[in-house]
Structures are given as C-alpha cells and as structure tokens.
Scaffold this motif. Sequence first.
Motif, PDB file in Angstrom:
ATOM      1  N   ALA A   1      32.478  27.160 -10.400  1.00 34.27           N
ATOM      2  CA  ALA A   1      32.133  28.450 -10.998  1.00 34.27           C
ATOM      3  C   ALA A   1      32.372  29.531  -9.953  1.00 34.27           C
ATOM      4  CB  ALA A   1      30.687  28.472 -11.474  1.00 34.27           C
ATOM      5  N   LEU A   2      32.608  30.757 -10.432  1.00 37.62           N
ATOM      6  CA  LEU A   2      32.960  31.845  -9.520  1.00 37.62           C
ATOM      7  C   LEU A   2      32.091  33.077  -9.768  1.00 37.62           C
ATOM      8  CD1 LEU A   2      36.865  31.762  -9.836  1.00 37.62           C
ATOM      9  CD2 LEU A   2      35.482  30.740  -8.012  1.00 37.62           C
TER      10      LEU A   2
ATOM     11  N   LEU B   1      40.025  32.501 -19.499  1.00 36.23           N
ATOM     12  CA  LEU B   1      40.979  32.080 -20.513  1.00 36.23           C
ATOM     13  C   LEU B   1      42.243  31.643 -19.785  1.00 36.23           C
ATOM     14  CD1 LEU B   1      40.545  35.096 -22.971  1.00 36.23           C
ATOM     15  CD2 LEU B   1      39.363  32.888 -23.036  1.00 36.23           C
ATOM     16  N   GLY B   2      42.689  30.434 -20.040  1.00 38.55           N
ATOM     17  CA  GLY B   2      43.890  29.962 -19.358  1.00 38.55           C
ATOM     18  C   GLY B   2      43.747  28.529 -18.889  1.00 38.55           C
ATOM     19  N   GLN B   3      44.342  28.222 -17.761  1.00 34.01           N
ATOM     20  CA  GLN B   3      44.454  26.837 -17.300  1.00 34.01           C
ATOM     21  C   GLN B   3      43.126  26.238 -16.864  1.00 34.01           C
ATOM     22  OE1 GLN B   3      47.398  26.994 -14.188  1.00 34.01           O
ATOM     23  NE2 GLN B   3      48.922  27.987 -15.491  1.00 34.01           N
ATOM     24  N   LEU B   4      42.248  27.061 -16.245  1.00 34.10           N
ATOM     25  CA  LEU B   4      40.972  26.578 -15.731  1.00 34.10           C
ATOM     26  C   LEU B   4      39.840  27.362 -16.392  1.00 34.10           C
ATOM     27  CD1 LEU B   4      41.802  26.354 -11.910  1.00 34.10           C
ATOM     28  CD2 LEU B   4      41.420  24.420 -13.445  1.00 34.10           C
ATOM     29  N   PRO B   5      39.195  26.809 -17.410  1.00 32.59           N
ATOM     30  CA  PRO B   5      38.148  27.545 -18.129  1.00 32.59           C
ATOM     31  C   PRO B   5      36.822  27.570 -17.363  1.00 32.59           C
ATOM     32  CG  PRO B   5      38.415  25.373 -19.090  1.00 32.59           C
ATOM     33  CD  PRO B   5      39.474  25.492 -18.029  1.00 32.59           C
ATOM     34  N   LEU B   6      36.836  28.205 -16.201  1.00 35.07           N
ATOM     35  CA  LEU B   6      35.656  28.229 -15.344  1.00 35.07           C
ATOM     36  C   LEU B   6      34.692  29.326 -15.763  1.00 35.07           C
ATOM     37  CD1 LEU B   6      37.345  27.980 -11.818  1.00 35.07           C
ATOM     38  CD2 LEU B   6      36.134  26.159 -13.025  1.00 35.07           C
ATOM     39  N   PRO B   7      33.386  29.116 -15.602  1.00 38.80           N
ATOM     40  CA  PRO B   7      32.435  30.210 -15.734  1.00 38.80           C
ATOM     41  C   PRO B   7      32.676  31.229 -14.622  1.00 38.80           C
ATOM     42  CG  PRO B   7      31.317  28.070 -15.754  1.00 38.80           C
ATOM     43  CD  PRO B   7      32.728  27.828 -15.309  1.00 38.80           C
TER      44      PRO B   7
ATOM     45  N   ALA C   1      28.164  32.945 -28.527  1.00 36.58           N
ATOM     46  CA  ALA C   1      28.933  32.392 -27.417  1.00 36.58           C
ATOM     47  C   ALA C   1      28.088  31.355 -26.699  1.00 36.58           C
ATOM     48  CB  ALA C   1      29.343  33.504 -26.455  1.00 36.58           C
ATOM     49  N   SER C   2      28.693  30.254 -26.342  1.00 42.12           N
ATOM     50  CA  SER C   2      27.956  29.184 -25.679  1.00 42.12           C
ATOM     51  C   SER C   2      27.623  29.573 -24.248  1.00 42.12           C
ATOM     52  CB  SER C   2      28.792  27.902 -25.686  1.00 42.12           C
ATOM     53  OG  SER C   2      29.085  27.507 -26.998  1.00 42.12           O
ATOM     54  N   VAL C   3      26.361  29.385 -23.890  1.00 42.01           N
ATOM     55  CA  VAL C   3      25.969  29.602 -22.506  1.00 42.01           C
ATOM     56  C   VAL C   3      26.604  28.497 -21.669  1.00 42.01           C
ATOM     57  CG1 VAL C   3      24.023  29.678 -20.908  1.00 42.01           C
ATOM     58  CG2 VAL C   3      23.815  30.700 -23.173  1.00 42.01           C
ATOM     59  N   PRO C   4      27.263  28.839 -20.565  1.00 46.49           N
ATOM     60  CA  PRO C   4      27.932  27.804 -19.772  1.00 46.49           C
ATOM     61  C   PRO C   4      26.944  26.827 -19.159  1.00 46.49           C
ATOM     62  CG  PRO C   4      27.923  29.911 -18.617  1.00 46.49           C
ATOM     63  CD  PRO C   4      27.433  30.185 -20.008  1.00 46.49           C
ATOM     64  N   ALA C   5      27.424  25.632 -18.880  1.00 51.04           N
ATOM     65  CA  ALA C   5      26.593  24.640 -18.210  1.00 51.04           C
ATOM     66  C   ALA C   5      26.246  25.121 -16.805  1.00 51.04           C
ATOM     67  CB  ALA C   5      27.345  23.315 -18.139  1.00 51.04           C
ATOM     68  N   PRO C   6      25.130  24.682 -16.258  1.00 49.32           N
ATOM     69  CA  PRO C   6      24.775  25.081 -14.894  1.00 49.32           C
ATOM     70  C   PRO C   6      25.874  24.702 -13.903  1.00 49.32           C
ATOM     71  CG  PRO C   6      22.916  24.005 -15.972  1.00 49.32           C
ATOM     72  CD  PRO C   6      24.104  23.825 -16.874  1.00 49.32           C
ATOM     73  N   ALA C   7      26.193  25.628 -13.011  1.00 45.68           N
ATOM     74  CA  ALA C   7      27.212  25.351 -12.002  1.00 45.68           C
ATOM     75  C   ALA C   7      26.669  24.365 -10.980  1.00 45.68           C
ATOM     76  CB  ALA C   7      27.628  26.640 -11.315  1.00 45.68           C
ATOM     77  N   ARG C   8      27.468  23.368 -10.684  1.00 50.85           N
ATOM     78  CA  ARG C   8      27.087  22.401  -9.649  1.00 50.85           C
ATOM     79  C   ARG C   8      27.245  23.006  -8.263  1.00 50.85           C
ATOM     80  NH1 ARG C   8      30.499  19.578  -6.762  1.00 50.85           N
ATOM     81  NH2 ARG C   8      32.201  20.120  -8.193  1.00 50.85           N
ATOM     82  N   ARG C   9      28.350  23.747  -8.087  1.00 42.33           N
ATOM     83  CA  ARG C   9      28.607  24.344  -6.768  1.00 42.33           C
ATOM     84  C   ARG C   9      29.419  25.619  -6.943  1.00 42.33           C
ATOM     85  NH1 ARG C   9      31.223  21.768  -1.264  1.00 42.33           N
ATOM     86  NH2 ARG C   9      29.484  22.380   0.083  1.00 42.33           N
ATOM     87  N   PRO C  10      28.765  26.754  -7.048  1.00 44.34           N
ATOM     88  CA  PRO C  10      29.485  28.012  -7.229  1.00 44.34           C
ATOM     89  C   PRO C  10      30.083  28.528  -5.927  1.00 44.34           C
ATOM     90  CG  PRO C  10      27.138  28.425  -7.133  1.00 44.34           C
ATOM     91  CD  PRO C  10      27.313  26.927  -7.076  1.00 44.34           C
ATOM     92  N   LEU C  11      31.096  29.357  -6.087  1.00 45.09           N
ATOM     93  CA  LEU C  11      31.736  30.028  -4.961  1.00 45.09           C
ATOM     94  C   LEU C  11      31.600  31.528  -5.172  1.00 45.09           C
ATOM     95  CD1 LEU C  11      33.583  30.035  -2.405  1.00 45.09           C
ATOM     96  CD2 LEU C  11      35.539  30.038  -3.990  1.00 45.09           C
ATOM     97  N   ILE C  12      31.040  32.213  -4.177  1.00 44.57           N
ATOM     98  CA  ILE C  12      30.932  33.668  -4.218  1.00 44.57           C
ATOM     99  C   ILE C  12      32.092  34.234  -3.416  1.00 44.57           C
ATOM    100  CG2 ILE C  12      29.580  35.663  -3.487  1.00 44.57           C
ATOM    101  CD1 ILE C  12      27.941  32.360  -4.366  1.00 44.57           C
TER     102      ILE C  12
ATOM    103  N   ALA D   1      42.881  26.610  -4.241  1.00 46.88           N
ATOM    104  CA  ALA D   1      42.795  25.257  -3.691  1.00 46.88           C
ATOM    105  C   ALA D   1      41.447  24.619  -4.013  1.00 46.88           C
ATOM    106  CB  ALA D   1      43.023  25.292  -2.184  1.00 46.88           C
ATOM    107  N   LEU D   2      40.367  25.365  -3.858  1.00 47.67           N
ATOM    108  CA  LEU D   2      39.029  24.801  -4.062  1.00 47.67           C
ATOM    109  C   LEU D   2      38.736  24.516  -5.528  1.00 47.67           C
ATOM    110  CD1 LEU D   2      36.924  26.962  -1.573  1.00 47.67           C
ATOM    111  CD2 LEU D   2      37.824  24.650  -1.231  1.00 47.67           C
ATOM    112  N   THR D   3      39.255  25.345  -6.428  1.00 48.36           N
ATOM    113  CA  THR D   3      39.001  25.100  -7.853  1.00 48.36           C
ATOM    114  C   THR D   3      39.865  23.966  -8.388  1.00 48.36           C
ATOM    115  OG1 THR D   3      40.567  26.887  -8.421  1.00 48.36           O
ATOM    116  CG2 THR D   3      38.215  27.449  -8.354  1.00 48.36           C
ATOM    117  N   GLU D   4      41.101  23.902  -7.969  1.00 50.60           N
ATOM    118  CA  GLU D   4      41.994  22.851  -8.477  1.00 50.60           C
ATOM    119  C   GLU D   4      41.550  21.464  -8.028  1.00 50.60           C
ATOM    120  OE1 GLU D   4      45.945  23.991  -7.396  1.00 50.60           O
ATOM    121  OE2 GLU D   4      46.150  25.373  -9.101  1.00 50.60           O
ATOM    122  N   GLU D   5      40.920  21.379  -6.869  1.00 54.28           N
ATOM    123  CA  GLU D   5      40.435  20.067  -6.417  1.00 54.28           C
ATOM    124  C   GLU D   5      38.968  19.845  -6.794  1.00 54.28           C
ATOM    125  OE1 GLU D   5      39.169  21.140  -1.799  1.00 54.28           O
ATOM    126  OE2 GLU D   5      41.201  20.487  -2.250  1.00 54.28           O
TER     127      GLU D   5
END
Length: 397
Positions: A323-324, A360-366, A230-241, A314-318
């Motif tokens: 990353a979450l 899996l789905g519309q936004l393939p976020l880490p 499995a590919s390690v995801p790219a570093p997150a620029r700005r994650p949300l906790i 809202a924050l992910t779509e814009e």
Amino acid sequence: MTFRNDERSGIAILADDLTSAGDGAAPFRRAGHDARILLSTPAAVPQHAAGVTAVDLGSRVLDEEAATRRTWRAARLFADSELLLKTVDSTLRGHVAVEVRAAWAGSRRRAAIIAPAFPAEGRVTVEGVQYVRGVPVHESDFARDPVHPVRCSDLATVFPEAVLAGPGRAAELPKLIGNGDLIVYSAAGDDDLDRLVAAVPRLDDVLWVGSPGLAAALARRCARAAGSAASVPAPARRPLIVVGSANPATRRQLAALRARADVQGITVSGDPATAVETLRGLTAPVLALQTPDERRAPQTAQALARSLAAVVQALTEEHTVDALIVTGGETAATVLQTLGATGIGLLDEPEPGVARGTLLGQLPLPVLIKAGGFGDDAMLLRLCHLIRHPLDPGEHV
C-alpha cells in the motif's frame, strides 16, 4: 441542480497536478457520486462520464504556452459536462492566469467564477486577496516554492478584467453571469462558498475555478441520495510512505512519523538500486522513503521523483510493500505512472485535501495521496494508521 439542457452528462474536474485532481474529486465521492482520477487527458470523454472524472493535466510543470494548450484542449473535450470545475491551488501556485483563461475559452461557458478559498486549511480570500492563515500568500512559505514561487496575492492584479464579488454581492451573481463576466469571489468560510453556489441558478452557465473549498460547496449542492458502495481496502500489511514534497508542513509530518520505533526509512538522493537494497533489509512494519529536505530546482526535483518512482516500482512488484501513501502532486504522478497506473478509483476523502482509493491498472494497490502543504504535524501518523487499520478510527500508527 439545474442545467440548460438534458444532453449534458457527468461532472468534470481539470487539475494542474495529481493531488489537486484528487482533492477536487473527493468531495463529490463523499456526496454520493462515483468518481475516478485519470492520470492524463483521454482521447475522448470516457463512457463512464456519468460520474465524476477528474483529469490530472500535469500542467503545473509545463511552461505557460504548453500549459495553455493542454488546458484549452481538455476544457474543449469536457465542454458538454453538466458541471465543469477547473481547480487552482489555494495558494495560487502554478500558471493560474493563463490556465483559467484557456479553460474558459475552451469550455464555452458564459461566465467564469474564481473562488480559491479553502477555509478548512486557513486559506481565505478577502477583498480579492488570498491569505494563508492570516498571511498574504506572497509573504508565506509558498513565496519560496522552488518551481512556482507566489509573487502576487491580489487576484484583481492577476485578473485585471475581473469583477470582484463576495457574500454581500451574492444576489448580483445572476446578472454578472448574464453579462459574461469573469468574477473573483471572496470567501472567509464554507458558508460563504455555499452562498456563492446557491446564488447561481444554472451551474452549467459557469466555468467554476477553485480549490477543495469550492469543490466541497459544489458537491454539497449536487449531492446524491446514494452512490455505488466502494469496498474498503483490506488492512495494509506493510505500507510505504513516499515523500517528495519539500514543503515544511510535510517535513514536520514526516519527522513526527519517523520518530516512532515501528517506522524505518531512508533518504533517496542517488542510485535507486542502493535504496531498494537498503529498504529490503529493514524490518519495521512501516517503511518511509523521502527526498532530501532542502528545496530544489525543477530539473533536480524531477530527477529525484524518477528515482523515488524506481524504488517504489521495485518494492511493489516484489510485494515488499502492499500500500502507498504519497505526498506531493508531481511526485505522486511520477510514481503512479511508473507503476503502470492509469488512474485512481476514489473511495473517499478521509481528511481535507486527502484522497483515498485504489490504483487503476496493473497493480491495484490501496493508495492515499496528499498535497504537500496540507495538514497538521500528526497528519501522516493518522493516514498511516488509516491504511493499516481501515475500519478503526484511531489516530496512531
């Protein structure tokens, strides 16, 4: 591993919430299996079921009757799996008794073995009684859970029909399975769980019931030489906790994270639009979103989870965040479904009780998901560092 016939395929995990699905499947991913989490029960067994399929039944938030029906149907759907694991919370929260019985009936397995110990997190079973770091679970913080307060630590009371067993009786397990018994197995360490799994000749004779400790023991027995990389995801620029759990452990972890100058966040208790506008104006590289600290009634908790989800959407779509990290199973499920995700493709388990993957789905976020009651005070710090620096084993944001 040995099975009854050659017609069975795949490993199935049935969980009552999203974090339980994640930390049930993650040990198998580490053991070389492809693995994914589904956010709801599919209409049919997926075509890719040769790997590990973990299903979030969402049953912990249902009433007992609805939880029973949903669990039975899922167990019947996956009854032909090579290995069938029904996860339970290692502190016995949720509809444990009715879901186990429903899963056993639906699975058509000869016997059921209940082993809820998770030694890595201090959750052990001694003579059928469940403890959290030396305290019976009904006397711990989990007795004050606002949705499923734990009232009984004694599994022999929860399952009066059960036969009690442990490492000293491991040799008797084939006979007990042959009798078609419901077996409660005590374990104080991972070696006890390994002894349990090793003592069962045919894994598909049994409905396995347990927490991440049992999942890891089963994964060690079922380990493959290699799985697909499995590919390690790219570093997150700005994650949300995103923190929806009111568990004291998670709140201590959040306090440690929020103490850093490069982390900014807000508490959501009302209008999501106001929260979105506030977060847009923050400048820190890490954002945090939380519900109020106090424990809440189920209806209030669900409303707050929906508010969190609206903010995250809202924050992910814009593309304000990319990353979450989500803690709290019900919160995670609400957030991911709102984002249009159908599941999570698992990458690994960076820490006990934590699943890392891609939506899996519309936004393939880490994404990283964690149960509320897991981890030391620095856990969110480490997870935040991991999502920002996936190839760096350091432990700071």
